[in-house]
Write an enzyme that holds these catalytic residues in place. Structure first.
Site, PDB file in Angstrom:
ATOM      1  N   SER A  99       3.447  -2.299  10.292  1.00 45.21           N
ATOM      2  CA  SER A  99       4.908  -2.322  10.471  1.00 45.21           C
ATOM      3  C   SER A  99       5.531  -3.675  10.121  1.00 45.21           C
ATOM      4  CB  SER A  99       5.279  -1.904  11.898  1.00 45.21           C
ATOM      5  OG  SER A  99       4.852  -0.577  12.146  1.00 45.21           O
ATOM      6  N   GLU A 157      -6.831   4.203   8.255  1.00 46.12           N
ATOM      7  CA  GLU A 157      -6.655   5.637   7.972  1.00 46.12           C
ATOM      8  C   GLU A 157      -7.932   6.232   7.378  1.00 46.12           C
ATOM      9  OE1 GLU A 157      -2.964   5.281   5.813  1.00 46.12           O
ATOM     10  OE2 GLU A 157      -1.953   4.766   7.691  1.00 46.12           O
ATOM     11  N   LYS A 206       0.056   4.254  -0.206  1.00 47.82           N
ATOM     12  CA  LYS A 206      -0.602   5.409   0.432  1.00 47.82           C
ATOM     13  C   LYS A 206      -0.447   6.661  -0.435  1.00 47.82           C
ATOM     14  CE  LYS A 206      -0.216   3.126   4.819  1.00 47.82           C
ATOM     15  NZ  LYS A 206      -0.071   3.163   6.254  1.00 47.82           N
ATOM     16  N   GLY A 215       2.339   2.140  10.771  1.00 49.69           N
ATOM     17  CA  GLY A 215       3.245   3.277  10.611  1.00 49.69           C
ATOM     18  C   GLY A 215       3.939   3.688  11.902  1.00 49.69           C
ATOM     19  N   HIS A 227      -9.631   0.698   5.317  1.00 53.28           N
ATOM     20  CA  HIS A 227      -8.318   0.894   5.958  1.00 53.28           C
ATOM     21  C   HIS A 227      -8.493   1.809   7.165  1.00 53.28           C
ATOM     22  CE1 HIS A 227      -4.223   2.244   6.616  1.00 53.28           C
ATOM     23  NE2 HIS A 227      -3.837   1.143   5.993  1.00 53.28           N
ATOM     24  N   ASN A 236       0.857  -1.187   0.000  1.00 52.76           N
ATOM     25  CA  ASN A 236       0.000   0.000   0.000  1.00 52.76           C
ATOM     26  C   ASN A 236       0.896   1.240   0.000  1.00 52.76           C
ATOM     27  OD1 ASN A 236      -1.772   2.068   0.576  1.00 52.76           O
ATOM     28  ND2 ASN A 236      -2.402   1.282   2.576  1.00 52.76           N
ATOM     29  N   GLU A 279      -5.346  -5.313  10.777  1.00 49.30           N
ATOM     30  CA  GLU A 279      -4.373  -4.233  10.904  1.00 49.30           C
ATOM     31  C   GLU A 279      -4.590  -3.506  12.232  1.00 49.30           C
ATOM     32  OE1 GLU A 279      -2.484  -3.149   7.033  1.00 49.30           O
ATOM     33  OE2 GLU A 279      -4.129  -1.758   7.267  1.00 49.30           O
TER      34      GLU A 279
END
Ligand code: PGA
Length: 263
Positions: free
Chosen positions: A218, A102, A16, A178, A100, A14, A172
């Site tokens: 990560s 985010e 991003k 991140g 996701h 991904n 996730e």
């Protein structure tokens, strides 16, 4: 439902909101070349919308697949700033990331929206990579499974067993994305086992057995082997480490090495 387990690794990168078209073409080409050294792993690149065409051009004659980071549930219409499943498919995508964290946390995406998107993706023959995960606060207060259970039930609401069999799940943990903090293999397996049991209870054992469940948060070359060795981890959704071909490919190779041990 043909996915025999242990499933060979599915490793998705991904990207991003990163990279210019030139950088994207270079990274895609390095990844596609390197993929020849990781036969058996399915690699998916997930660039921003504007880079889909540039990346498609590079990977079209290679086994590397393309995915999108999001989409709208309607096919077309007055939805400024959105793209539809048809558009994503037209750009050459086989996969689409949905829900996701985010999107959920920064852009207020709800379980109901993720559910509509999942249905739209399936209707158009895209494979949803359906993300779910708990926050640190939810984990620390013992609500991990409650949170995951509700995201799972609401996100897949109304899908029959044949449709669910086409969905890739991605666990996730929000606290691992991140942050450099990875879930330990045991923590990840505990959740993957929970998700597989939930699939089995709701949709039956054959659907659960063939489901692909990715881990994301990560993932790096040095933790990919121990994570993939866990029974219910079938691949990875990689963020930061997918922005360099060498680390992304190394993750795929580590997963393949662990896959051999699992068989
Ligand atoms: P990360 O991102 O690998 O940079 O933690 C994972 C993701 O968001 O899918």
């Amino acid at each position: 439902m043909t996915n025999k387990r242990p499933h060979p690794p599915l490793v998705a990168g991904n990207w991003k909101m990163h990279l210019s078209s030139e950088e994207a073409a270079r990274l895609a080409s390095q990844t596609a070349k390197g993929a020849l050294d990781a036969p058996g792993a399915e690699l998916v690149l997930i660039p921003p919308f504007t880079l889909l065409h540039a990346v498609k051009r590079v990977v079209s004659d290679t086994p590397v697949q393309l995915g999108a980071q999001n989409m709208h549930w309607e096919d077309k219409g007055a939805y400024t700033g959105e793209v539809s499943a048809l558009m994503v498919k037209d750009a050459g995508c086989r996969y689409v990331v949905l829900g996701h964290s985010e999107r959920r946390h920064l852009f207020g995406e709800t379980d109901a929206a993720v559910n509509k998107k999942t249905k739209a993706a399936l209707r158009h023959g895209l494979t949803p990579i359906f993300c779910l995960g708990e926050t640190l606060e939810e984990r620390d207060t013992g609500r991990t499974f409650e949170r995951l259970g509700s995201q799972f039930a609401a996100g897949l609401e109304g899908l029959d067993v044949g449709s669910v069999a086409k969905v890739v799940l991605a666990y996730e943990p929000v606290w691992a994305i991140g942050t450099g903090k990875t879930a330990s293999p045991q923590q990840a397996q505990e959740v993957h086992g929970f998700l597989r049991r939930s699939l089995s209870e709701r949709y039956g054992k054959p659907a659960a057995d063939c489901a692909i469940i990715l881990y994301g948060g990560s993932v790096k070359p040095d933790n990919a082997f121990s994570l993939f060795r866990e029974k219910d981890i079938d691949g990875f959704l990689v963020g930061g480490a997918s922005l360099e071909a060498a680390s992304f490919l190394q993750i795929a190779k580590e997963a393949l090495r662990a896959h051999k041990e699992k068989r």
